[in-house]
Write a protein that holds these residues in place. Structure first.
Motif, PDB file in Angstrom:
ATOM      1  N   LYS A 150      44.499  -2.087  40.434  1.00 31.42           N
ATOM      2  CA  LYS A 150      45.917  -2.402  40.409  1.00 31.42           C
ATOM      3  C   LYS A 150      46.301  -2.917  41.783  1.00 31.42           C
ATOM      4  CE  LYS A 150      50.359  -0.415  39.248  1.00 31.42           C
ATOM      5  NZ  LYS A 150      51.094   0.776  38.870  1.00 31.42           N
ATOM      6  N   GLU A 207      43.099   2.016  28.053  1.00 33.49           N
ATOM      7  CA  GLU A 207      42.985   2.187  29.496  1.00 33.49           C
ATOM      8  C   GLU A 207      43.482   3.552  29.962  1.00 33.49           C
ATOM      9  OE1 GLU A 207      43.291  -2.232  31.349  1.00 33.49           O
ATOM     10  OE2 GLU A 207      45.182  -1.151  31.138  1.00 33.49           O
ATOM     11  N   GLU A 208      42.870   4.004  31.033  1.00 24.65           N
ATOM     12  CA  GLU A 208      43.273   5.208  31.753  1.00 24.65           C
ATOM     13  C   GLU A 208      43.525   4.780  33.195  1.00 24.65           C
ATOM     14  OE1 GLU A 208      43.451   8.471  30.861  1.00 24.65           O
ATOM     15  OE2 GLU A 208      42.720   8.270  28.819  1.00 24.65           O
ATOM     16  N   PHE A 209      44.661   5.193  33.746  1.00 22.47           N
ATOM     17  CA  PHE A 209      44.962   4.847  35.135  1.00 22.47           C
ATOM     18  C   PHE A 209      44.558   5.983  36.049  1.00 22.47           C
ATOM     19  CE2 PHE A 209      48.009   4.641  38.754  1.00 22.47           C
ATOM     20  CZ  PHE A 209      47.486   3.498  39.330  1.00 22.47           C
ATOM     21  N   GLU A 234      36.602  -1.771  34.573  1.00 21.43           N
ATOM     22  CA  GLU A 234      37.579  -1.215  35.497  1.00 21.43           C
ATOM     23  C   GLU A 234      38.213  -2.370  36.251  1.00 21.43           C
ATOM     24  OE1 GLU A 234      35.186   0.627  39.104  1.00 21.43           O
ATOM     25  OE2 GLU A 234      34.473   1.393  37.174  1.00 21.43           O
ATOM     26  N   TYR A 268      42.430   0.940  36.952  1.00 19.33           N
ATOM     27  CA  TYR A 268      42.463   1.125  35.507  1.00 19.33           C
ATOM     28  C   TYR A 268      41.028   1.177  35.006  1.00 19.33           C
ATOM     29  CZ  TYR A 268      47.428  -0.040  35.326  1.00 19.33           C
ATOM     30  OH  TYR A 268      48.784  -0.028  35.488  1.00 19.33           O
TER      31      TYR A 268
END
Length: 81
Positions: A27, A48-50, A24, A33
């Motif tokens: 940002k 990635e997943e935000f 992780e 992320y």
């Protein structure tokens, strides 16, 4: 047993995989992320997943982390681990 595993954007040969990690990163403007990194002999693949935090008016952090963990677990399971 298959020599390939399914990854989020296709398939990859098992024997090419050297390392799989969860990570992780924050940002700068806020949010986090959550990702899975697959390292092979010659490439790195990042999925990635935000997750937005409450600063953006949404609590998506837990959902993004859960989706990341599900991707990771699915890959590990296909590798036989």
């Amino acid at each position: 047993m298959s020599d390939f595993i399914e990854i989020p954007d296709g398939v990859i040969r098992k024997d090419l995989i050297r390392k799989i990690t969860r990570y992780e990163r924050d940002k700068y403007e806020g949010g986090t992320y959550f990702g899975v990194k697959i390292e092979t002999e010659s490439n790195e693949y990042n999925f990635e997943e935000f997750g937005r935090n409450s600063y953006f008016g949404s609590d998506e952090i837990e959902k993004a982390q859960k989706r990341r963990d599900e991707k990771y677990d699915k890959i590990i399971k296909q590798l036989g681990g």
